[in-house]
Enzyme design. Structure first.
Site: not given
Ligand code: NOJ
Length: 686
Positions: A184, A217, A219, A222-223, A247, A316-317, A363
């Site tokens: 990723l 959670r 993170d 999906k990957h 996520e 935060h994304d 953020r």
């Molecule tokens: C998803 C997180 O929410 C994001 O903020 C992060 O940079 C990437 N995953 C990689 O960990």
């Protein structure tokens, strides 16, 4: 364990509150004037503790906080212009040590105990997908993705002799295989199918669970190969009850099948991205409430356990929901968020109307801790309703009136009702007559101190008329029935192995009784009027009803069904060689256990891949299977036109390991040209 009547406050630990300035990182990693949002700004666990103790969080009625990954992250900056530091917690190096800039392990334990004393659960972020940024040809880049175990070096990305990491380049997000088996961005992707990595990740999450965290959670879910994630979910549920959610990013329109299947079968909830896109589009004027209603219909079709999926306005994304001048949009959206089906997550600072574009502007350091803002008061009111009115957490949703700028819907459960009316137009709106489930009587909106009040009078049939909605206003009317009968409302997890704990929420369940899962008696670990903890018995795998009998001889049945796996799961990479297919053909596996669909085509596992770890004509798939179990299996070919063909020849068989990961490689034995009909209970290959 959380339940859908609760509400989560998401904190970026570094950005919330500084409690211990002595714990700041060295100058290179830190922005002392909070000007460089790519550095650490000083927020820490001591700061969160202070805000719990002073009542800021509980004053809004939250029952849980989600905090940044607590594990130690890298200690160097990225070589970009801003010198980005790992303030966000997503660049771990050691899963068994705390991030010293957030505090010591004692401070983390103090956070847990303070939170628990104040009725707050603690959910942590966890990144089994990767360590930190690394470049294959530059071992001197940052920390070279290095992974440690309690301070002891395990491996680094470049020069990775033990193949701890993936070395397949970065993903272009082309398809599932590309997303799962490539890095990723530039993050050193962990190979969860490496036994050492699998063990370390399980040890890592167990370490934090054992401290007493209440949820995780996952993170970048999906990957990560779903088969491995399901095994992780099983591992967590057999170790300690914890609320798990992943996520799994989705684009704005449409749930993918793999996302829905995962949410429905993995024992793990997902962040509900379709909800987020839809609510943002409605309130930012790109689409209207009719599109929101479409999303509600679609997601209740896709997600079997809609109440367990996590709904949110922003995180935060993505750019913050609030745009500077338009606070009313945030207010109305919070009303919709906190009254919709699902477990809401409110991003820190939303209650202070913090705005900001993409990362890192979304953020910034928490701007204020005012308890006077409309949003703060709104959240507090709505959380009070969530806690007391069963309709919000557990009720069905009925749309009563939808047009471009107006939404009227009700939630109802066991006689409790909530009627929600939202008008986002600039002008007042008179609703057409509606038939609601409200018992006859007059009702005031619970938001009457915030928006103009309008008293509704429900007639004998629950009918209301001449309801006038002021411009840009919301109304919430609640009715709580005087429920006396035992009622079971919810259980968690929705899928797990025998031996895992099952937590049931309800009302008036007495102080003892009996519980049956699929007709089998479950051992009771504790029984209180509102909460039963039972052990999932060793029963045939499958989906089963959960029913009980209170000591007062009252029967109850919990909504939805529990999926019980054959046994504690392990992950096996199934590989088939020399399988030549037509272009439109996908490969699946079916076999003798529930996890492989018990010789049915519909529940066969897959699809298999053939581009990255192995290449065509070799195919592979990481599948979650019961540990220490004899597995018999065959491959299935499924063409786009729906033709299903089963492999001919002998049934393949092997024995799964007692724990961990393994690989099983077999040769393709060919298949007949004609389509086969496999169905539930087909014994031909059993
Ligand atoms: C998803 C997180 O929410 C994001 O903020 C992060 O940079 C990437 N995953 C990689 O960990």
């Amino acid at each position: 364990m959380l339940n859908p009547g609760e509400c989560i406050y998401q904190i970026v630990t570094d950005r919330f509150c500084e409690g211990n300035p002595a714990g700041r990182p060295r100058a290179e990693l830190f922005s002392s004037d909070a000007d460089n949002l790519r550095k650490y700004l000083g927020g820490d666990w001591a700061g969160i503790i202070a805000r719990i103790q002073d009542g800021y969080l509980t004053g809004m009625g939250f029952s849980a906080i989600l905090i940044s990954q607590p594990a130690e992250n890298i200690h160097v900056c990225m070589e970009d212009e801003a010198g980005t530091a790992s303030y966000h917690g997503y660049w771990p190096r050691d899963f068994l040590r705390p991030n010293p800039y957030f505090g010591s392990m004692d401070s983390f334990r103090a956070l847990l105990s303070t939170a628990h004393e104040h009725g707050l659960k603690v959910i942590i972020d966890f990144t089994p997908n990767h360590t930190s940024p690394a470049l294959e040809l530059r071992p001197d880049y940052m920390e070279n993705g290095a992974l440690y175990r309690a301070g002891q070096f395990i491996a680094a990305y470049s020069g990775d002799m033990e193949r701890v990491f993936l070395h397949n380049g970065g993903t272009a997000f082309r398809d599932a295989e590309d997303s799962l088996y490539r890095n990723l961005y530039d993050l050193a992707g962990l190979d969860q199918m490496n036994p050492q990595v699998d063990e370390l990740l399980r040890e890592g999450i167990a370490y934090w669970l054992d401290q007493g965290v209440d949820g995780v959670r996952i993170d970048a879910a999906k990957h990560i190969p779903p088969g491995w994630l399901i095994s992780l979910s099983g591992f967590i549920h057999t170790r300690k009850p914890a609320y798990l959610f992943g996520e799994w990013f989705l684009e704005a329109h449409g749930c993918t099948q793999d996302n829905a299947v995962f949410a429905n079968t993995s024992g793990m909830s997902l962040l509900h991205f379709m909800f987020t896109h839809a609510i943002r589009e409605v309130f930012h004027g790109r689409r209207d409430f009719r599109a929101f209603a479409d999303m509600l219909r679609e997601s209740s079709g896709s997600y079997k356990h809609l109440y367990d999926q996590l709904i949110f306005l922003d995180n935060h994304d993505m750019s913050r929901f609030t745009r500077d001048s338009d606070r009313w949009r945030t207010d109305l959206a919070l009303v919709l968020l906190l009254t919709s089906a699902g477990l809401p997550v409110v991003y820190y600072g939303t209650e202070q109307y913090m705005s900001g574009g993409d990362d890192p502007h979304n953020r910034a350091m928490m701007s204020s801790f005012s308890r006077e803002t409309t949003a703060y008061r709104l959240v507090a009111q709505l959380n009070r309703l969530r806690a007391g009115n069963l309709a919000i957490g557990y009720g069905s949703t009925k749309l009563l009136h939808v047009n471009t700028g107006v939404l009227a819907f009700e939630r109802s459960c066991k006689g409790d009702v909530a009627l929600i009316l939202i008008n986002q137009e600039e002008s007042a709106y008179i609703l057409p007559p509606l038939v609601t489930s409200l018992p006859q009587g007059a009702y005031s909106s619970i938001l009457k101190d915030i928006f103009p009040d309008f008293q509704v009078a429900a007639g004998a049939e629950g009918n209301i008329q001449n309801v006038m909605l002021a411009p840009r206003s919301a109304y919430v009317y609640g009715y709580e029935s005087d429920l006396k009968e035992p009622a079971a409302l919810h259980f968690y997890p929705k899928a797990a192995a025998p031996g895992s704990e099952l937590i049931i929420r309800g009302r008036h369940l007495g102080d003892s009784g009996r519980l049956r899962i699929g007709g089998y008696e479950a051992a009771i670990l504790s029984w209180q009027s509102g909460r039963i903890v039972a052990k999932i018995p060793a029963i045939p795998a499958g989906t089963h009803p959960v029913q009980g009998l209170t000591s007062g001889k009252k029967e109850f049945r919990v909504p939805e069904e529990l999926t019980v796996w054959t046994g504690a799961p392990v992950t096996v990479r199934l590989v088939v060689k020399n399988l030549h297919t037509d272009y439109d053909t996908r490969v699946y596996v079916t076999g003798n256990v529930y996890e492989l669909g018990e010789w049915t085509a519909e529940r066969a596992a897959g699809p298999f891949y053939n581009q990255i770890v192995y290449r065509y004509p070799t195919w592979y798939c990481d599948v979650s299977l019961p540990a220490d179990c004899r597995i018999e299996f065959k491959f299935l070919l499924r063409s786009d036109s729906g033709i299903v063909r089963l492999e001919q020849g002998e049934v393949h068989s092997f024995h799964t390991p007692a724990e961990g990961v393994s690989e099983m490689i077999v040769e393709w034995q060919g298949c007949r040209q004609e389509s086969v009909q496999l169905s539930e209970g087909d014994a031909a290959y059993g």
